[in-house]
Design a protein around this motif. Structure first.
Motif, PDB file in Angstrom:
ATOM      1  N   VAL A 102      17.595 -59.326 -13.820  1.00 10.00           N
ATOM      2  CA  VAL A 102      18.662 -60.320 -13.613  1.00 10.00           C
ATOM      3  C   VAL A 102      18.034 -61.601 -13.060  1.00 10.00           C
ATOM      4  O   VAL A 102      18.390 -62.704 -13.454  1.00 10.00           O
ATOM      5  CB  VAL A 102      19.733 -59.774 -12.637  1.00 10.00           C
ATOM      6  CG1 VAL A 102      20.788 -60.837 -12.333  1.00 10.00           C
ATOM      7  CG2 VAL A 102      20.395 -58.530 -13.213  1.00 10.00           C
ATOM      8  N   ASP A 112      16.168 -53.801  -0.557  1.00 11.81           N
ATOM      9  CA  ASP A 112      16.103 -55.234  -0.278  1.00 11.81           C
ATOM     10  C   ASP A 112      14.783 -55.486   0.477  1.00 11.81           C
ATOM     11  O   ASP A 112      13.837 -54.704   0.346  1.00 11.81           O
ATOM     12  CB  ASP A 112      17.338 -55.714   0.494  1.00 11.81           C
ATOM     13  CG  ASP A 112      17.655 -57.185   0.214  1.00 11.81           C
ATOM     14  OD1 ASP A 112      18.482 -57.479  -0.664  1.00 11.81           O
ATOM     15  OD2 ASP A 112      17.034 -58.056   0.868  1.00 11.81           O
ATOM     16  N   ARG A 166      23.771 -61.795  -3.733  1.00 13.96           N
ATOM     17  CA  ARG A 166      24.939 -61.958  -4.619  1.00 13.96           C
ATOM     18  C   ARG A 166      24.790 -61.117  -5.884  1.00 13.96           C
ATOM     19  O   ARG A 166      25.669 -60.312  -6.219  1.00 13.96           O
ATOM     20  CB  ARG A 166      25.089 -63.439  -5.009  1.00 13.96           C
ATOM     21  CG  ARG A 166      25.689 -64.305  -3.933  1.00 13.96           C
ATOM     22  CD  ARG A 166      25.639 -65.761  -4.346  1.00 13.96           C
ATOM     23  NE  ARG A 166      24.284 -66.255  -4.221  1.00 13.96           N
ATOM     24  CZ  ARG A 166      23.867 -67.065  -3.253  1.00 13.96           C
ATOM     25  NH1 ARG A 166      24.706 -67.505  -2.343  1.00 13.96           N
ATOM     26  NH2 ARG A 166      22.615 -67.459  -3.203  1.00 13.96           N
ATOM     27  N   CYS A 167      23.668 -61.278  -6.584  1.00 14.45           N
ATOM     28  CA  CYS A 167      23.484 -60.508  -7.829  1.00 14.45           C
ATOM     29  C   CYS A 167      23.434 -59.025  -7.497  1.00 14.45           C
ATOM     30  O   CYS A 167      24.061 -58.198  -8.194  1.00 14.45           O
ATOM     31  CB  CYS A 167      22.169 -60.895  -8.518  1.00 14.45           C
ATOM     32  SG  CYS A 167      22.139 -62.567  -9.161  1.00 14.45           S
ATOM     33  N   LEU A 175      23.700 -64.160 -17.974  1.00 11.94           N
ATOM     34  CA  LEU A 175      24.486 -62.924 -18.040  1.00 11.94           C
ATOM     35  C   LEU A 175      25.981 -63.084 -17.747  1.00 11.94           C
ATOM     36  O   LEU A 175      26.816 -62.456 -18.411  1.00 11.94           O
ATOM     37  CB  LEU A 175      23.892 -61.906 -17.058  1.00 11.94           C
ATOM     38  CG  LEU A 175      22.607 -61.203 -17.531  1.00 11.94           C
ATOM     39  CD1 LEU A 175      21.891 -60.571 -16.357  1.00 11.94           C
ATOM     40  CD2 LEU A 175      22.940 -60.153 -18.583  1.00 11.94           C
ATOM     41  N   THR A 196      10.810 -53.375   0.619  1.00 10.06           N
ATOM     42  CA  THR A 196       9.639 -53.879  -0.129  1.00 10.06           C
ATOM     43  C   THR A 196       8.588 -54.509   0.793  1.00 10.06           C
ATOM     44  O   THR A 196       7.569 -55.010   0.310  1.00 10.06           O
ATOM     45  CB  THR A 196      10.055 -54.933  -1.182  1.00 10.06           C
ATOM     46  OG1 THR A 196      10.671 -56.028  -0.505  1.00 10.06           O
ATOM     47  CG2 THR A 196      11.009 -54.354  -2.212  1.00 10.06           C
TER      48      THR A 196
HETATM   49  N1  LIG Z   1      20.144 -63.792 -15.335  1.00  2.00           N
HETATM   50  C1  LIG Z   1      21.198 -64.469 -14.952  1.00  2.00           C
HETATM   51  O1  LIG Z   1      22.113 -64.686 -15.730  1.00  2.00           O
HETATM   52  C2  LIG Z   1      21.324 -64.947 -13.534  1.00  2.00           C
HETATM   53  C3  LIG Z   1      22.529 -65.430 -13.064  1.00  2.00           C
HETATM   54  C4  LIG Z   1      22.637 -65.806 -11.731  1.00  2.00           C
HETATM   55  C5  LIG Z   1      21.511 -65.755 -10.923  1.00  2.00           C
HETATM   56  N2  LIG Z   1      20.327 -65.348 -11.434  1.00  2.00           N
HETATM   57  C6  LIG Z   1      19.110 -65.300 -10.628  1.00  2.00           C
HETATM   58  O2  LIG Z   1      19.177 -64.179  -9.754  1.00  2.00           O
HETATM   59  C7  LIG Z   1      18.371 -64.436  -8.627  1.00  2.00           C
HETATM   60  C8  LIG Z   1      19.110 -64.007  -7.387  1.00  2.00           C
HETATM   61  O3  LIG Z   1      20.201 -64.845  -7.155  1.00  2.00           O
HETATM   62  P1  LIG Z   1      21.232 -64.554  -5.991  1.00  2.00           P
HETATM   63  O4  LIG Z   1      22.238 -65.626  -6.078  1.00  2.00           O
HETATM   64  O5  LIG Z   1      21.698 -63.160  -6.051  1.00  2.00           O
HETATM   65  O6  LIG Z   1      20.311 -64.726  -4.700  1.00  2.00           O
HETATM   66  P2  LIG Z   1      20.611 -64.217  -3.255  1.00  2.00           P
HETATM   67  O7  LIG Z   1      19.805 -65.073  -2.358  1.00  2.00           O
HETATM   68  O8  LIG Z   1      22.081 -64.122  -3.009  1.00  2.00           O
HETATM   69  O9  LIG Z   1      20.050 -62.729  -3.211  1.00  2.00           O
HETATM   70  C9  LIG Z   1      18.697 -62.420  -3.288  1.00  2.00           C
HETATM   71  C10 LIG Z   1      18.418 -61.130  -2.571  1.00  2.00           C
HETATM   72  O10 LIG Z   1      17.072 -60.772  -2.867  1.00  2.00           O
HETATM   73  C11 LIG Z   1      16.492 -60.291  -1.669  1.00  2.00           C
HETATM   74  N3  LIG Z   1      15.045 -60.426  -1.807  1.00  2.00           N
HETATM   75  C12 LIG Z   1      14.300 -61.553  -1.844  1.00  2.00           C
HETATM   76  N4  LIG Z   1      13.002 -61.239  -1.953  1.00  2.00           N
HETATM   77  C13 LIG Z   1      12.931 -59.890  -1.986  1.00  2.00           C
HETATM   78  C14 LIG Z   1      11.847 -58.991  -2.070  1.00  2.00           C
HETATM   79  N5  LIG Z   1      10.593 -59.394  -2.147  1.00  2.00           N
HETATM   80  N6  LIG Z   1      12.116 -57.665  -2.080  1.00  2.00           N
HETATM   81  C15 LIG Z   1      13.401 -57.222  -2.002  1.00  2.00           C
HETATM   82  N7  LIG Z   1      14.453 -58.043  -1.906  1.00  2.00           N
HETATM   83  C16 LIG Z   1      14.218 -59.370  -1.899  1.00  2.00           C
HETATM   84  C17 LIG Z   1      17.087 -61.143  -0.591  1.00  2.00           C
HETATM   85  O11 LIG Z   1      16.943 -60.537   0.682  1.00  2.00           O
HETATM   86  C18 LIG Z   1      18.532 -61.230  -1.056  1.00  2.00           C
HETATM   87  O12 LIG Z   1      19.280 -60.173  -0.541  1.00  2.00           O
HETATM   88  C19 LIG Z   1      18.042 -65.911  -8.685  1.00  2.00           C
HETATM   89  O13 LIG Z   1      16.719 -66.046  -9.101  1.00  2.00           O
HETATM   90  C20 LIG Z   1      18.947 -66.468  -9.726  1.00  2.00           C
HETATM   91  O14 LIG Z   1      18.346 -67.542 -10.420  1.00  2.00           O
HETATM   92  C21 LIG Z   1      20.221 -64.940 -12.723  1.00  2.00           C
END
Ligand SMILES: NC(=O)c1ccc[n+]([C@@H]2O[C@H](COP(=O)([O-])OP(=O)(O)OC[C@H]3O[C@@H](n4cnc5c(N)ncnc54)[C@H](O)[C@@H]3O)[C@@H](O)[C@H]2O)c1
Ligand SMILES: N[C@@H](CCCCN[C@@H](CCC(=O)O)C(=O)O)C(=O)O
Length: 769
Positions: free
Chosen positions: A277, A227, A204-205, A320, A231
């Protein structure tokens, strides 16, 4: 009789995180819930929320004052997004729906979780509301990546356009078009596009980040999307060093090798901006282990220390999406709606029962989770090589990787790496050497805080040490602060005897006892000779007891443990003691003087200290008394050249009027900074651990100990700082009577009458910073 379905009462709480503008429930969603029936919705008034209170009232919600959820009816479900107000460990009896960020052993997770269990409340964590396929029912991810990438590209633009300038405060945008237009304009002015890598691009992010980068017109060949597949071989990755902007968006669920190391950062690199993020700042497995704090919208970028002079800035804002508050809240609330509609069946609806079970499992896990703390202390004596200690820390970091407990390992690694980072800031070792302390320490209010301090002490460090323990090793410091001398006091009169000692700025009563001696006049029936004999015998026994106790207290290892001794008293006992054979000769040699005092006991002790000034004038305690006496004398003479009260003292300090800032070492006052809508800062002072004061409804931006701030701030304004104790009567009067903060002034301020505004309480003076 038809049964009436119970109503679900949702209570939308005010968000108190500074600069948070989003809402978990939008007016549109509230309208839909109310139209569905079976819901009652209370909304706390909130100025900073993107939706106006009236929008909620118009659709049928009841508006109540902000921060009133604590008194909500027991069945109300308190709904919000971000953390509850800080500095509050009170138990939570309600059911809460929110992002609590306490299920992955993040820093302070137990403190957060135990508030719910202690209050017999319940937490439905928004991050873990999942459908039957394990997919989250609502998430802010897309907008987090979108806005995070916007900050990243914008920061890179600012580095090109205004090298070295502070990055401006990040403001929320009314919509995404305006955000994109602003960045496009900067890119056009620069005339070239950065290379951007998005890690976790399929999530999502990640997809939000890629979307933003594309919308700003950055060409496809400049966008690297990584993704899991990319890695899989395990970090660190040189490819990250070869881009301009790195946006980390992964979901961290287990230990992975770091993506980035300090060594890479110190070497040749293209990279100049990182936006984390994911923000797993306090997660034991944070793959970007080069920082340990979250940044904020008004201070969005952290400068990462590097041997390579090319700047490297990092953004770790953990909310964010509030940069696009309307779009992100609308989308989130609409996604959450179907799940909210199942709340009336939460005892059986899988999405809610799973979330409840997870909460219960996490509460149970607290009992077995490791809670060891790791505090690192380093002392470097003059001549010690900085590079050698940095190398030693690198070795310790290697060893710490093997620590079994996740939490202890993470805390140790964070402390060691932060120390290394701190040490790298020194180009040479100061003449007296260095003391460094780092680790997660208990703050006294049940929380933990990363302490990271380093300083050159007033005397040379005697030995170099490295300790990793559950306590900071303060002995090297304590030894230095110790006055080399200790002076003993014996206060003896016809009613009893008191033994005391003065060391540094402390005055200690070591022992005291009372005595009942016959008066000089004759008692009825007794022969005068016999009475005199009896009286003499009792006095002799008293002197013997005083002498014996003196030996016990002031002789150790066969030698005197005091640099000098003062004998004081109201009668001739002290002289008798000094001449007596019973008085240890080794102590008699140490007697500096005998002084007549009007009282016995503690008052006599204080008087004796005053009268011994010629002998102990160089001791801190005496200097402290002289300083505070001089300060009080100025008040009594109404010279106008003193200040007291927190607000006035801080203001005059800032004006450069304070020559000597006097601070009680135990000053237990917090400094709260509020931010007005126009961006002006206003400061208030309150007792530590008290609820934050109301500041005309302004947003609380930061809160910290006033003393810590003063220890840094006084230097900027040319004031010398004197930390005083309350171990003298003057010190007690200063601490209790004047609140423990004041100053001697260089000049008499025209607009202050120091006496008129002091009310004996925490000042609530406020002023623009
Ligand atoms: N800073 C902010 O304001 C904010 C806001 C929302 C979410 N977040 C954080 O962002 C993070 C991601 O959230 P999301 O909803 O996008 O999650 P998500 O599950 O939708 O996406 C995560 C992605 O990361 C990939 N991934 C996981 N481990 C990996 C690795 N070792 N190497 C490469 N890719 C890898 C997954 O395959 C997936 O595509 C969470 O930790 C969430 O808490 C932060
Ligand atoms: N990854 C961190 C939390 C980062 C902050 C996330 N804040 C987000 C949460 C929103 C979401 O996950 O949908 C926010 O938007 O405030 C952790 O797990 O501790």
């Amino acid at each position: 009789m038809p049964s009436v379905a119970p109503t679900t009462h949702l209570w939308l709480r005010e968000e108190t995180k500074p600069m948070e503008h989003r809402a978990a429930l939008s007016p549109e969603v509230c309208q839909k819930l109310l139209a569905h029936g079976g819901f009652e919705i209370t909304v706390e008034a909130c100025e900073s929320r993107i939706f106006k209170d009236a929008e909620y009232a118009d659709v049928g919600c009841t508006i109540v004052p902000g921060d009133s959820w604590r008194k909500a009816p027991a069945d109300a479900i308190i709904t919000g997004l971000k953390e509850l107000p800080e500095n509050d460990q009170t138990p939570l009896p309600h059911t809460h729906i929110m992002f609590a960020h306490c299920y992955k052993q993040q820093g302070g997770w137990k403190d957060v979780l135990s508030r719910f269990s202690n209050g017999k409340g319940l937490l439905y964590d928004l991050e873990f509301l999942q459908d039957d396929n394990g997919r989250r029912v609502a998430a802010f991810g897309f907008y987090a990546g979108f806005t995070g990438a916007a900050v990243g590209v914008d920061a890179w633009c600012e580095q090109q356009l205004h090298p070295g300038a502070k990055y401006p405060t990040v403001k929320p945008y009314p919509n995404e078009d305006e955000l994109i237009a602003a960045i496009k304009a900067k890119l056009a002015a620069i005339g070239k596009a950065p290379k951007v890598m998005v890690m976790g691009a399929l999530g999502r992010c990640g997809s939000g980040a890629v979307s933003l980068v594309r919308k700003t017109g950055i060409p496809e060949e400049n966008i690297l999307q990584w993704d899991m597949a990319e890695t899989a071989r395990g970090g660190p990755f040189q490819e990250i060093m070869d881009v301009d902007v790195f946006v980390n968006c992964i979901y961290l669920s287990s230990k992975i090798p770091p993506f980035i190391t300090q060594e890479q950062i110190d070497s040749d690199r293209q990279l100049s901006v990182i936006v984390d993020v994911s923000c797993d700042t306090t997660n034991p497995f944070n793959p970007i282990p080069i920082y340990s704090v979250n940044t904020t919208f008004d201070n969005a970028l952290l400068d990462i220390a590097s041997k390579n002079p090319k700047p490297l800035q990092l953004c770790s804002i953990d909310h964010l999406p509030t940069m696009l508050p309307r779009e992100s809240s609308n989308q989130f609330a609409l996604d959450l709606l179907p799940t909210l509609l199942q709340l009336s069946d939460r005892a059986t609806a899988p999405v809610w029962t799973r979330a409840k079970k997870l909460y219960e499992d996490k509460v149970a896990s607290m009992a077995t989770a490791d809670s060891g703390t790791t505090l690192v202390s380093v002392a470097m004596r003059p001549g010690k090589q900085i590079a050698q200690v940095i190398q030693q820390l690198t070795e310790e970091i290697g060893k710490a990787g093997n620590i079994k407990s996740r939490v202890t390992r993470h805390e140790t690694l964070t402390a060691l790496m932060s120390l290394q980072q701190r040490l790298r800031q020194y180009t040479h070792l100061p003449p007296n050497g260095l003391l460094l302390y780092c680790g997660y320490a208990a703050t006294g209010d049940g929380r933990q805080r990363l302490v990271n301090v380093s300083f050159s002490p007033p005397k040379p460090v005697a030995d170099s040490i490295y300790y990793c323990a559950s306590k900071f090793v303060l002995e090297p410091l304590a030894k230095m602060l110790e006055d080399d001398r200790r002076v003993g006091f014996i206060i003896m009169d016809g009613k009893g005897c008191l033994y005391g000692a003065v060391t540094g700025n402390s005055r200690t009563v070591l022992h005291s006892f009372s005595v009942s001696l016959p008066k000089k006049h004759r008692r009825g029936g007794q022969s005068s000779v016999r009475f005199a004999h009896l009286r003499e015998e009792k006095r002799h026994n008293y002197v013997r007891k005083v002498a014996e106790k003196a030996t016990q207290l002031f002789i150790s290892n066969n030698m005197s443990n005091v640099a000098g001794l003062v004998l004081a008293g109201s009668a001739d006992f002290k002289d008798v003691l000094l001449k007596s054979d019973l008085f240890d000769k080794r102590l008699a040699e140490k007697v500096l003087q005998t002084v007549d005092v009007a009282y016995g006991g503690e008052n006599g002790f204080d008087q004796a200290i005053t009268l011994s000034r010629p002998f102990i004038a160089d001791m801190k305690l005496v200097q402290e008394r002289d300083l505070i006496s001089g300060y009080f004398d100025n008040i009594a003479r109404d010279t106008g050249k003193v200040v007291y009260g927190y607000g006035d003292t801080v203001e005059l300090l800032r004006e450069g009027a304070v020559e000597t800032l006097i601070v009680w070492g135990n000053l237990d006052i917090d400094r709260c900074v509020f931010r007005s809508a126009e961006g002006a800062a206003v400061e208030r002072h309150v007792a530590a651990r008290a609820a934050p004061p109301d500041c005309d409804g302004l947003e609380l931006e930061s809160r910290g100990r006033l003393i810590e701030w003063l220890l840094e701030e006084h230097r900027k304004h040319g004031a010398s700082l004197r930390l005083v104790s309350d171990s003298t009567p003057e010190g007690t009067q200063f601490a209790q009577g004047l609140g423990g903060l004041g100053g001697m002034l260089r000049w008499k301020p025209t607009r202050y009458d120091a006496e008129s505004d002091y009310d004996g309480h925490c000042s609530d003076d406020s002023f623009d910073l």
